[in-house]
Design a protein around this motif. Sequence first.
Motif, PDB file in Angstrom:
ATOM      1  N   SER A  88       0.853  -1.663   0.059  1.00  0.00           N
ATOM      2  CA  SER A  88       0.464   0.217  -0.566  1.00  0.00           C
ATOM      3  C   SER A  88       0.719   1.020   0.224  1.00  0.00           C
ATOM      4  CB  SER A  88      -0.847   0.005   1.247  1.00  0.00           C
ATOM      5  OG  SER A  88      -0.266  -0.060   2.608  1.00  0.00           O
ATOM      6  N   TYR A  94      -6.439  -2.886  -7.818  1.00  0.00           N
ATOM      7  CA  TYR A  94      -5.612  -2.101  -6.103  1.00  0.00           C
ATOM      8  C   TYR A  94      -7.412  -2.101  -5.672  1.00  0.00           C
ATOM      9  CZ  TYR A  94      -5.613   1.526 -10.175  1.00  0.00           C
ATOM     10  OH  TYR A  94      -5.937   3.077 -10.208  1.00  0.00           O
ATOM     11  N   THR A  95      -7.226  -1.127  -5.088  1.00  0.00           N
ATOM     12  CA  THR A  95      -8.754  -0.072  -4.248  1.00  0.00           C
ATOM     13  C   THR A  95      -7.703   1.321  -3.717  1.00  0.00           C
ATOM     14  OG1 THR A  95      -9.766  -2.332  -3.852  1.00  0.00           O
ATOM     15  CG2 THR A  95     -10.387  -0.075  -2.595  1.00  0.00           C
ATOM     16  N   LEU A 117      -8.746   4.528  -1.680  1.00  0.00           N
ATOM     17  CA  LEU A 117      -9.079   4.542  -0.414  1.00  0.00           C
ATOM     18  C   LEU A 117      -8.561   6.257  -0.056  1.00  0.00           C
ATOM     19  CD1 LEU A 117      -8.468   1.374   0.218  1.00  0.00           C
ATOM     20  CD2 LEU A 117      -9.734   1.685   1.564  1.00  0.00           C
ATOM     21  N   TRP A 172     -11.494   3.954   7.020  1.00  0.00           N
ATOM     22  CA  TRP A 172     -11.305   4.410   5.293  1.00  0.00           C
ATOM     23  C   TRP A 172     -12.243   3.870   4.672  1.00  0.00           C
ATOM     24  CZ3 TRP A 172      -6.610   5.968   3.724  1.00  0.00           C
ATOM     25  CH2 TRP A 172      -5.752   6.215   4.452  1.00  0.00           C
ATOM     26  N   ASN A 173     -12.605   4.954   3.899  1.00  0.00           N
ATOM     27  CA  ASN A 173     -13.392   4.810   2.771  1.00  0.00           C
ATOM     28  C   ASN A 173     -13.457   4.256   1.498  1.00  0.00           C
ATOM     29  OD1 ASN A 173     -15.504   5.606   4.472  1.00  0.00           O
ATOM     30  ND2 ASN A 173     -15.208   8.220   4.126  1.00  0.00           N
ATOM     31  N   THR A 174     -14.020   3.610   0.628  1.00  0.00           N
ATOM     32  CA  THR A 174     -13.750   2.586  -0.664  1.00  0.00           C
ATOM     33  C   THR A 174     -13.984   3.791  -1.258  1.00  0.00           C
ATOM     34  OG1 THR A 174     -14.032   0.460   0.156  1.00  0.00           O
ATOM     35  CG2 THR A 174     -14.132   1.104  -2.447  1.00  0.00           C
ATOM     36  N   GLN A 203     -12.887   3.655  -5.389  1.00  0.00           N
ATOM     37  CA  GLN A 203     -13.551   2.433  -6.165  1.00  0.00           C
ATOM     38  C   GLN A 203     -12.452   1.719  -6.646  1.00  0.00           C
ATOM     39  OE1 GLN A 203     -12.940   5.094 -10.041  1.00  0.00           O
ATOM     40  NE2 GLN A 203     -13.366   3.225 -11.382  1.00  0.00           N
ATOM     41  N   SER A 204     -12.481   0.760  -6.600  1.00  0.00           N
ATOM     42  CA  SER A 204     -11.879  -0.706  -6.472  1.00  0.00           C
ATOM     43  C   SER A 204     -11.880  -1.113  -8.107  1.00  0.00           C
ATOM     44  CB  SER A 204     -12.551  -1.751  -6.176  1.00  0.00           C
ATOM     45  OG  SER A 204     -12.248  -1.504  -4.666  1.00  0.00           O
ATOM     46  N   ASP A 223      -4.089   0.531  -2.408  1.00  0.00           N
ATOM     47  CA  ASP A 223      -3.948  -0.368  -1.537  1.00  0.00           C
ATOM     48  C   ASP A 223      -3.253  -1.567  -2.722  1.00  0.00           C
ATOM     49  OD1 ASP A 223      -3.936  -0.097   0.640  1.00  0.00           O
ATOM     50  OD2 ASP A 223      -5.584  -1.320   1.345  1.00  0.00           O
TER      51      ASP A 223
END
Length: 913
Positions: free
Chosen positions: A828, A854-855, A857, A865-867, A869-870, A895
């Motif tokens: 990360s 990956y994501t 956040l 943490w808020n997601t 986009q992945s 990430d």
Amino acid sequence: MLIRKSAIAMAMVGACASSFANSKTLMWEDNFDGDSIDRSIWTYDTGDSGWGNNELQNYTDNSDNAYVENGNLIIQALKNADGSFTSARLKTLGRLSYKYGTIEARIKLPDLNAGLWPAFWQLGNNYGQAGWPACGELDILEAGMAEAINAGKVNSEVSGAFHWWHESDNYTGQADFGQSKNLIEDFGSSTGFTDGYHIFGMTWTPENIAMWVDDEANEIASIGTDDPAFSEFQQQHFLIFNLAVGGIFPQIYDNNEITAPMPAKMYVDYVRIYDNDDSNYSTELSLATDTAKNGNIGVYGEGNMLSESLAFGTDIELYVWNNMESLSDLDNNEALEFEVDAGDWFGMGLWMYYDLNLMNYQNGHLNFRMKTTSEQSIGIGIASTGGDETWINLSVDGETFGLERDGQWHQVSIPLSKFGVDFHTINQVFMLRGDAPNEALTLAIDDIYFSESLAKTTPSGTFSLYSETAEADSSFELGADGNLHIWGETLAEGATSPYEGSESLSYASTGAGWFGMAFSANNYHDLSAFDIDTARLNFALKTSSTTAFKIGMKSGSIDDIEQKWIDFTNSADPYGFTRDGQWHQISIPLSDFNDEVDMSNVIQLFQLLGVDGDISDIEIDNIYFSGGSVSEGNSDGNTGNNDDSSGEENSENGSNNDDGPGNKDLTTQATISASNEIQPIANVIDGNNNSRWESAHGGDSAWILLDLGEAETLKTLSIQWETANAATYSVQGSNDTITWTTLSSFGGGTAGERTDEHSLSGSYRYVRLYFTERSTAYGYSIWELGLTGGSVQSLSVSATSEIQGATLAIDGDNSSRWESAHGLDTVSLTYDLGAQQAISTVTIDWETANAAAYTLLGSIDGNNWNTIQSFSGLSAGERRDSISVDGNYRYLKIDCTERSTIYGYSIWEINVL
């Protein structure tokens, strides 16, 4: 620690509170209300020697055995898998001591049945010179005695005791007096030790000492001490808390006979010292900062560069231990010259009458002139009460530190960082020894002195310890900055197959049954920039051996204290390591070390230790620290200034990025405390020019501390003094309350109202006004304080793995890139924007080795943490990911969970709009 006015303000704390017959003034307290044990006050005894009492436990400084939680110091005894025990013993030796007054501690004890022995006690400050019991011992609380176990009352029976050395016509030897009482039967308490907190106290006057519980009327034991035979109790003492397992008090000497429930916790809510407000005497209180030396301290000899010199008869004495005939006239201050006969060992020492506080010298030097023609190895030593002794050998084939054997005077200078002693409590300032020489020799020593600490090495960002490819902000140079030491010749070099570059560290055991090595620095390193959650210790490691080993770091100068080990055990190795004879990149969060290692004072940067047998093969490479915070402009010594590119970005995002810090009133967010007060310290930030803080009268040493809650860039400090002002003081900044930087100083002031204005710089959480000289016979008095500044936005980035630094992904240069270690899927990268801001777009320019999955956040606080986009199913090749964001964040995290190539991850640039 906070200082308050009187005992009245402390009434009815929790379930019980002490009741004083007379008013008393609070002099000092530790409420254990921080996140960790205050290292400036408390240190440790460590080891499993039995401590003269046949105790069973091993005392450690491990955070499992002593820690702060919910406003309590917790001392925890633990039972190990092999049936042995560990616990903790904390002391204030060399850091805090006092004479006369009233002391109390609010304590809750564990179930003592059977075998636990908790204690709250104190020893005389001359322990290092007189030994026990001649130093005097006062046991304010002891519990767990065998008689109480046998009577079924062990959880309510408390003892107080006195131990000293008695000399008279009738008797000479150890003297003891003690009594025990029962909380319930004798004092009517409704609870025993385990059901709630009780206050254990002692009232100490020149004529009498009394131990009590919950109320001074509840006396456990007392003794008259006005006789000269009780001189042990007419000097300053230091404090001790411990939780022993077994020993002479419970009369249990076998691990198998300990039946008390484990783990066992002793809770200490607070400890406080009061002046008894008696006109016939007053409480003496000494902190380490009060007794610390400064400048060049002369031990023997003369010189105009000395700030102070020790004197024979009052400070030091010369003791010849063996086979050294003095050829000097000490009365005329001649050089120390000795003749040594062949065939017998030789040695001498300069002994202190008291413990010398050299806390400001651990990064300094021991200097002296020496002349000899002998090629004999000569040991130079220093000893301390709180940390044993250390010897450094001057040898023809090893380190000489400037000594030449030509019969002429030569300057020798030994870094004090090489001595593993407690610099707060030096009791032998200079020792010399040698094995039996083959022929007689003559040697002379002169002009012995200590020089104060040099500045610490302060790396940040990425710090390379042993790497040929890591793009680092700074590097550790073997030879110049320190050395790699093999402990006890326990490892031999083996064939190498480097992870990167052309060199690696490859070893096999030499058959000693244990092994070890360390990167030891020549001077202490301040790794405060790495004392954050995102910082990592990275290294490549491989072995096919099943032998257990440990990876460690060490801070401070005392052996076995501020030392943290992480165990690597076959079939239970941490951080994804496997023993398959292949390279594995290890990345250890530095937060796994900093509960026991003081990151501001590290001396051994990387250690390897095995104690369970020999190891057939182990290879290490690519050692570096990453993720350290970086202040913009750090390269030129400034803090808080952004470069042009980051400044433009901050401006676009609406943040204040003027040339200097803001003009925010920082007192509105500050928590303020003082060393003592007659009128409240809160008055100086109440906005009322008619109210004031007033310190206790009669003492020069005092302080005011402002805790801003977080680091802020400082601009100005104003002090509106009442007539009783400070003639001399300094303004200091710190981010940990341990290491302080002087920001401004004032001297030569005279009595009278005035306003002092100070221009400040730097970013600090804590601001301290440290007063050292009064202008009147009273204390110090301030109407109002003003402090301005405010955070200047500073961008930083860190990664859990990096071969090329993470900062290269935000440097505005499309030809430089961040690169993670090869072979790791889970990596990360965290981007700190310096302040919360509205974000619309994040652009990531990937190099060919991109992330297949990956994501992205976002976070406001770095914890939740808020997601955003992945992504998944992406292929190798350079690409730009432009990601729409609708939110306000300070932190962004990428990430990565799957690589698109066999290498690592690589990013040219990250841009945020």
